[in-house]
Design a protein around this motif. Structure first.
Motif, PDB file in Angstrom:
ATOM      1  N   GLY A  98      47.713  35.204  29.680  1.00 17.94           N
ATOM      2  CA  GLY A  98      46.951  35.648  28.556  1.00 17.94           C
ATOM      3  C   GLY A  98      46.787  34.448  27.480  1.00 17.94           C
TER       4      GLY A  98
ATOM      5  N   TRP B 119      37.478  34.551  30.061  1.00 17.83           N
ATOM      6  CA  TRP B 119      38.005  35.448  31.022  1.00 17.83           C
ATOM      7  C   TRP B 119      37.075  36.673  31.018  1.00 17.83           C
ATOM      8  CZ3 TRP B 119      41.668  34.470  34.808  1.00 17.83           C
ATOM      9  CH2 TRP B 119      42.446  33.374  34.492  1.00 17.83           C
TER      10      TRP B 119
ATOM     11  N   GLU C  37      36.537  40.482  31.104  1.00 17.81           N
ATOM     12  CA  GLU C  37      37.165  41.554  30.384  1.00 17.81           C
ATOM     13  C   GLU C  37      38.159  42.699  31.309  1.00 17.81           C
ATOM     14  OE1 GLU C  37      33.643  44.983  29.929  1.00 17.81           O
ATOM     15  OE2 GLU C  37      34.634  43.729  28.281  1.00 17.81           O
ATOM     16  N   ALA C  38      37.858  42.603  32.307  1.00 13.63           N
ATOM     17  CA  ALA C  38      38.681  43.308  33.222  1.00 13.63           C
ATOM     18  C   ALA C  38      40.182  42.528  33.754  1.00 13.63           C
ATOM     19  CB  ALA C  38      37.882  43.766  34.465  1.00 13.63           C
ATOM     20  N   ILE C  39      40.118  41.415  33.425  1.00 12.17           N
ATOM     21  CA  ILE C  39      41.363  40.755  33.706  1.00 12.17           C
ATOM     22  C   ILE C  39      42.465  40.931  32.736  1.00 12.17           C
ATOM     23  CG2 ILE C  39      42.363  38.243  34.123  1.00 12.17           C
ATOM     24  CD1 ILE C  39      40.703  39.396  36.350  1.00 12.17           C
ATOM     25  N   GLU C  40      43.834  41.001  33.008  1.00 10.18           N
ATOM     26  CA  GLU C  40      44.980  41.448  32.189  1.00 10.18           C
ATOM     27  C   GLU C  40      46.105  40.535  32.562  1.00 10.18           C
ATOM     28  OE1 GLU C  40      45.690  45.531  32.597  1.00 10.18           O
ATOM     29  OE2 GLU C  40      43.944  46.096  31.645  1.00 10.18           O
ATOM     30  N   PRO C  41      47.037  40.304  31.582  1.00  6.03           N
ATOM     31  CA  PRO C  41      48.077  39.553  32.071  1.00  6.03           C
ATOM     32  C   PRO C  41      48.963  40.055  32.988  1.00  6.03           C
ATOM     33  CG  PRO C  41      47.928  39.908  29.627  1.00  6.03           C
ATOM     34  CD  PRO C  41      46.813  40.678  30.081  1.00  6.03           C
ATOM     35  N   ASN C  42      49.334  39.222  34.024  1.00  4.51           N
ATOM     36  CA  ASN C  42      50.130  39.489  35.212  1.00  4.51           C
ATOM     37  C   ASN C  42      49.265  39.716  36.372  1.00  4.51           C
ATOM     38  OD1 ASN C  42      52.868  39.294  34.154  1.00  4.51           O
ATOM     39  ND2 ASN C  42      52.591  41.324  33.114  1.00  4.51           N
ATOM     40  N   ASP C  43      48.041  39.664  36.227  1.00  2.00           N
ATOM     41  CA  ASP C  43      46.858  39.753  37.434  1.00  2.00           C
ATOM     42  C   ASP C  43      47.108  38.508  38.014  1.00  2.00           C
ATOM     43  OD1 ASP C  43      45.999  42.230  36.644  1.00  2.00           O
ATOM     44  OD2 ASP C  43      44.102  41.736  35.866  1.00  2.00           O
TER      45      ASP C  43
ATOM     46  N   SER D 179      39.066  36.122  41.502  1.00  2.00           N
ATOM     47  CA  SER D 179      39.893  37.467  41.811  1.00  2.00           C
ATOM     48  C   SER D 179      40.335  37.545  43.157  1.00  2.00           C
ATOM     49  CB  SER D 179      39.108  38.729  41.478  1.00  2.00           C
ATOM     50  OG  SER D 179      37.981  38.703  42.392  1.00  2.00           O
TER      51      SER D 179
ATOM     52  N   ALA E 280      53.046  43.775  36.602  1.00  2.00           N
ATOM     53  CA  ALA E 280      53.040  44.229  35.005  1.00  2.00           C
ATOM     54  C   ALA E 280      53.541  45.737  35.228  1.00  2.00           C
ATOM     55  CB  ALA E 280      51.725  44.284  34.437  1.00  2.00           C
TER      56      ALA E 280
END
Length: 448
Positions: free
Chosen positions: A123, A129, A131-137, A195, A328
Motif C-alpha cells: 500500500g 493500482w 481499486e480492487a487490490i488491497e494491502p497483503n494481496d 493478479s 490479511a
C-alpha cells in the motif's frame, strides 16, 4: 561529493546513452551507442572535454561501447523490439504452476518474461493500482513495458503465459494487469504487477537453485561493482555477467509512442539478455535477488535495483509463499469464534494413492503410462511433465507431485460416458546427483 546525476549533462552528447559515476575510483563511465575518435566529434560532444570544462580535472573518464555501431538516443527496452528472438528450449511452453523466468506478457504485446513471485502489496509507493487490490494481496512482477505496454494498457488487461508471440491465447490467461509505476523521465523503475491465483503460481525460478532467492538486497548496491550476477529469462535462459555500473542514469527507447525515457539508479552488467528477456529476475551468485532486468544492448544489460522496485511499486518480495496465517485479517470476530467457521469449511484431503516412480534418465520415457515428460530428463534440469490420473467418479481431486500440490475437477462425462481420466501438467526438478534413475513422489486423492 559528485554523484551520477551531476554527470547527466553528458547524455546530451552525441551517441551517449548512459553515465555512471564511481565515487571510490573518481571515475565516470560513459556508455555510447557508437565509439568515435575525438577528431570526429564536435567539442560539445567530446565527453572528456565536457568533464574538464565543468572543473572535474581529477575525474577519470572511461568510454564504453554499447555495440550498436550507429547513432542512437538510448538503449532498447527489450520487449518493445519488433523482431523478438525465439525462446530458449522450454521457456515458451505453457507452464502450470507458473514459474518465474518463463514466457509471459500482455495479450496485446509480443513476448516478455514473468518475474518475481510472491510479492505482497504494502500500500506504500506512488504506483497506479486497480481499486480492487488491497494491502497483503499477492501479485507477480514484471516490467511496465511487458505487462502495461509502456503506460498504454488499461488496468484489467489480460496477461498470458505463454506470451502471444509464443502461441499464448485467451485460454492461457494467468492474471490481469493490476498495478504499475508510470514510465517517465527521472523514474527509477520499469515495473508492473499482475493478479495471481496462488494455486496456479510457483515460487520457483526456472532452472535456478530451488533455494533461491536466499534474500532480497535492499541497500549497499555500490558494493556490487565487479560482482557476477545471473538471470533467468524467456529468450536466453540462464546467463551471467559482471556488474559494470551500480548507479547509472540511462536513456532507454520505449517505442514510438513513449519515446526515449531517462531512468536513474540502474545496474548495468555485461551482455546476458536479448529481446523478450524483459522482466527477468537477477541474482547474485549466492542467490540474493538484486535486480529486475528491463533493457540492454549487444554489450550491456540494464536492471532496476530490486529495492527501488519494492519501494516505488509498494510491494514486499517474499522468499516463499506465505502460510495460511500470514495473510490479511479476514474480518472474523475472534471473540465470538467466527474464525472457526473457516476451519469447518476447509477442504479435507483424503489420500487414495501415494507412490514413488523410478524414472530412467536415458532413452525414451513416453512409454510410462501415468507420467510422461516433455523432454528426456537431465541432471540439474527443471522439465515439464504430464501426470494422467483416473477418477472413480466425478468430483474435486488433488494431486501432489514432488511436493507441489494442485487441485482440479473431474466433470461428469454425461450419460453413457466412462472417461474419468484427467491429464495434469506439472514441473519436475531432476536432482544434481542423479545417475541412472531418480525418484518422483506422486500422491493424490479426492477432496471431500
Amino acid at each position: 561529493m559528485p554523484t551520477t546525476q551531476d554527470f547527466e549533462y553528458l547524455l546530451e552528447c552525441r551517441n551517449v546513452i548512459g553515465v555512471d559515476y564511481d565515487e571510490d575510483e573518481r571515475e565516470v563511465r560513459v556508455f555510447v551507442s557508437r565509439k568515435l575518435p575525438p577528431d570526429a566529434l564536435a567539442d560539445e560532444d567530446d565527453v572528456e572535454k565536457r568533464v574538464r570544462e565543468v572543473g572535474d580535472a581529477d575525474v577519470t573518464v572511461d568510454v564504453v561501447d554499447a555495440g550498436y555501431d550507429e547513432e542512437r538516443e538510448g538503449f532498447d527496452a527489450l520487449s518493445t523490439l519488433e523482431a523478438v528472438p525465439e525462446a530458449a528450449a522450454g521457456r515458451s511452453d505453457r507452464r502450470r504452476p507458473v514459474p518465474a523466468g518463463a514466457s509471459e506478457a500482455n495479450a496485446n504485446l509480443t513476448a516478455g518474461t514473468g518475474g518475481p513471485y510472491p510479492a505482497r502489496v504494502t500500500g506504500d509507493g506512488d504506483a497506479l493500482w486497480d481499486e480492487a487490490i488491497e494491502p497483503n494481496d499477492l501479485v507477480r512482477l514484471s516490467n511496465n513495458h511487458v505487462y502495461a505496454r509502456s503506460n498504454a494498457a488499461d488496468l484489467g488487461e489480460s496477461i498470458l503465459q505463454p506470451s502471444p508471440h509464443d502461441g499464448g491465447g485467451p485460454n492461457d490467461e494467468v492474471g490481469e494487469l493490476v498495478g504499475y509505476v508510470p514510465v517517465e523521465d527521472g523514474v527509477r523503475v520499469d515495473v508492473a504487477a499482475r493478479s495471481v491465483d496462488p494455486e496456479r503460481e510457483s515460487d520457483r525460478y526456472a532452472e535456478l537453485d530451488e533455494a533461491w532467492p536466499t534474500g532480497v538486497r535492499r541497500d549497499a548496491y555500490d558494493e556490487l561493482r565487479g560482482e557476477t550476477v545471473t538471470k533467468t529469462g524467456r529468450t536466453t535462459g540462464v546467463t551471467s555477467a559482471t556488474v559494470e555500473a551500480t548507479s547509472a542514469s540511462v536513456a532507454v527507447e520505449f517505442g514510438a509512442e513513449q519515446g526515449t525515457v531517462r531512468l536513474r539508479d540502474q545496474l548495468i552488467a555485461g551482455y546476458m539478455s536479448e529481446g523478450g528477456d524483459s522482466g527477468s529476475p537477477v541474482f547474485l551468485e549466492d542467490g540474493e535477488l538484486v535486480g529486475l532486468l528491463f533493457a540492454g544492448s549487444a554489450q550491456q544489460t540494464i536492471c532496476n535495483r530490486i529495492g527501488n522496485v519494492e519501494r516505488e511499486l509498494g510491494v514486499e518480495i517474499l522468499l516463499e509463499e506465505p502460510g495460511e496465517d500470514d495473510g490479511a485479517d479476514d474480518g472474523g470476530d475472534e471473540e465470538n469464534g467466527d474464525d472457526a467457521g473457516d476451519e469447518r469449511d476447509a477442504p479435507v484431503y483424503t489420500t487414495t494413492f501415494a507412490t514413488d516412480l523410478e524414472v530412467a534418465l536415458e532413452g525414451p520415457i513416453l512409454e510410462l503410462e501415468s507420467l510422461t515428460f516433455d523432454e528426456p530428463p537431465r541432471p540439474r534440469s527443471r522439465i515439464g511433465a504430464t501426470v494422467v490420473v483416473t477418477a472413480s467418479e466425478p468430483g474435486s481431486y488433488w494431486l501432489e507431485v514432488a511436493d507441489e500440490r494442485r487441485t482440479f475437477d473431474v466433470p461428469d462425462p454425461g450419460a453413457g460416458g466412462d472417461d474419468l481420466r484427467r491429464a495434469v501438467a506439472v514441473d519436475i526438478d531432476v536432482p544434481d546427483g542423479a545417475n541412472d534413475v531418480f525418484s518422483v513422489a506422486v500422491a493424490g486423492g479426492r477432496i471431500e
